[in-house]
Design a protein around this motif. Structure first.
Motif, PDB file in Angstrom:
ATOM      1  N   THR A 175      -4.714 -11.436   2.555  1.00 58.39           N
ATOM      2  CA  THR A 175      -3.817 -10.780   3.502  1.00 58.39           C
ATOM      3  C   THR A 175      -3.017 -11.795   4.302  1.00 58.39           C
ATOM      4  O   THR A 175      -2.173 -11.422   5.107  1.00 58.39           O
ATOM      5  N   SER A 224      -1.690  -5.150   2.095  1.00 58.23           N
ATOM      6  CA  SER A 224      -2.637  -4.622   3.079  1.00 58.23           C
ATOM      7  C   SER A 224      -3.743  -3.819   2.419  1.00 58.23           C
ATOM      8  O   SER A 224      -4.775  -3.545   3.034  1.00 58.23           O
ATOM      9  N   GLU A 241     -11.962  -5.044  10.942  1.00 52.57           N
ATOM     10  CA  GLU A 241     -11.345  -5.489   9.698  1.00 52.57           C
ATOM     11  C   GLU A 241     -12.387  -5.641   8.591  1.00 52.57           C
ATOM     12  O   GLU A 241     -12.099  -5.382   7.418  1.00 52.57           O
ATOM     13  N   SER A 295       0.882 -11.974   7.991  1.00 54.53           N
ATOM     14  CA  SER A 295      -0.204 -11.049   7.670  1.00 54.53           C
ATOM     15  C   SER A 295       0.310  -9.788   6.985  1.00 54.53           C
ATOM     16  O   SER A 295       1.195  -9.092   7.505  1.00 54.53           O
ATOM     17  N   LEU A 343      -1.401  -7.092   6.758  1.00 53.53           N
ATOM     18  CA  LEU A 343      -1.817  -5.984   7.615  1.00 53.53           C
ATOM     19  C   LEU A 343      -0.801  -5.755   8.721  1.00 53.53           C
ATOM     20  O   LEU A 343      -0.502  -4.604   9.083  1.00 53.53           O
ATOM     21  N   THR A 403       2.516  -4.079   7.161  1.00 55.67           N
ATOM     22  CA  THR A 403       2.354  -2.639   6.951  1.00 55.67           C
ATOM     23  C   THR A 403       2.338  -1.892   8.282  1.00 55.67           C
ATOM     24  O   THR A 403       2.916  -0.813   8.408  1.00 55.67           O
TER      25      THR A 403
END
Length: 347
Positions: free
Chosen positions: A50, A72, A93, A240, A242, A245
């Motif tokens: 990620t 993600s 996470e 990242s 994550l 997204t």
């Protein structure tokens, strides 16, 4: 690249890691993968990252030998018999990661957790009790720990939906209301952080044209600018997956549009901007790392149009002011409050 402590402790436990279809999550391209390929030449290796920096390094070094992904959400047609997870900075996470990979694990898959002692990995047995059987410490070295367990097939939920993992909250600053959406592990996932709030209170009085949000996180800064200054065009970057997204979701929830993309510092930045805004990150996982933000400040001048400007917020202990003076131009400290400084420079 020097070999990290995490890779060193994995190498010294190589006899535990033999598998046919191993999955490595958020490992680095610094030695372990190379050793694993030597010991397991017939293994069908997959690497999911990620972090864009690590993903690019692995892809460039091993592209013809392993499957790589940066997203993600992990998806594959394979069934994995081993997973090695670099213990994340966030407990949420870790739970997200387990849920995400569950559809792709064999019933007796071995799961290895590896991480630095100071990163919270000691709590692995408790955190994984609903997912793993017999999770226990198998080694300690180089200030790191390894825990190993077997997937609990009875509790293995193979119905993963990323929509279930977004946290949303509302903010209102200067009569501008926003809905923020964020996945686990993204900075300021559950509430607006103090530094970003201070930055939003000290943006330029007028903004138009192209705006770059460096280290965008969940997209709070860009969405505020997009609502307040409707003539702006928003570019958002983060290292990242994550965060990317999350920022895309936050833009959509606030009926805004923007170009959200992955970049290792400025590696994928090609355009020039009227305004640069940032709450620059200074962590890589659980480690303090100033490199990406300092590289950003040293290289951003060529991406600012004449009479354009840059505004950032930084913890008071970070020595960004002299870097900005040297590499961008005369920089003002607009405010110092609650442990943060706001810096502004006009080209």
């Amino acid at each position: 690249m020097s070999t990290s402590n995490i890779s060193q402790i994995l190498v010294r436990n190589s006899e535990l890691l033999s598998a046919k279809t191993p999955l490595f999550i958020n490992l680095m391209a610094d030695g372990f993968i190379e050793n694993y390929l030597l010991d397991n030449p017939n293994a069908k290796i997959s690497c999911h990252n990620t972090n864009f920096f690590d993903y690019e390094a692995i892809k460039n070094k091993y592209n013809s030998q392993i499957n790589t992904s940066f997203n993600s959400e992990y998806k594959t047609a394979l069934e994995h018999d081993l997973v090695i997870i670099n213990f994340p900075k966030s407990k949420d996470e870790l739970a997200f990661t387990f849920a995400m990979i569950a559809p792709y694990l064999s019933d007796n898959a071995k799961v290895i957790l590896v991480g630095e002692k100071k990163g919270g990995i000691q709590s692995s047995p408790k955190l994984t009790e609903n997912f793993l059987q017999g999770c226990q410490k198998v080694d300690a070295a180089r200030h790191c720990l390894i825990f190993a367990g077997i997937v609990n097939a009875e509790n293995l939920n193979k119905n993963f939906n990323i929509e279930d993992w977004f946290k949303t909250y509302q903010i209102n600053i200067n009569n501008i209301s926003l809905t923020i959406a964020s996945l686990p592990g993204v900075f300021s996932q559950k509430k607006l952080d103090v530094g970003t709030a201070l930055l939003l209170d000290n943006l330029p009085q007028s903004m138009q044209g192209k705006v770059l949000d460096f280290g965008c996180g969940a997209g709070v800064i860009s969405c505020f600018i997009g609502k307040k200054f409707e003539s702006t065009q928003l570019d958002l970057l983060d290292v990242s997956a994550l965060a990317i997204t999350s920022a895309q979701r936050t833009l959509a929830l606030n009926n805004l549009s923007g170009n959200v993309f992955a970049s290792n510092s400025l590696s994928n930045v090609a355009g020039k901007y009227q305004h640069i805004v940032s709450n620059p990150p200074f962590h890589q996982g659980t480690k303090t790392s100033y490199q990406a933000s300092e590289d950003f400040l040293r290289g951003i001048k060529s991406h600012i149009i004449p009479r354009g400007d840059i505004t950032i917020v930084a913890n008071s202990f970070l020595q960004y002011l002299p870097i900005m003076h040297e590499h961008i131009g005369t920089t003002k400290r607009l405010i110092s409050k609650q442990g943060f400084n706001i810096y502004h420079c006009k080209k």
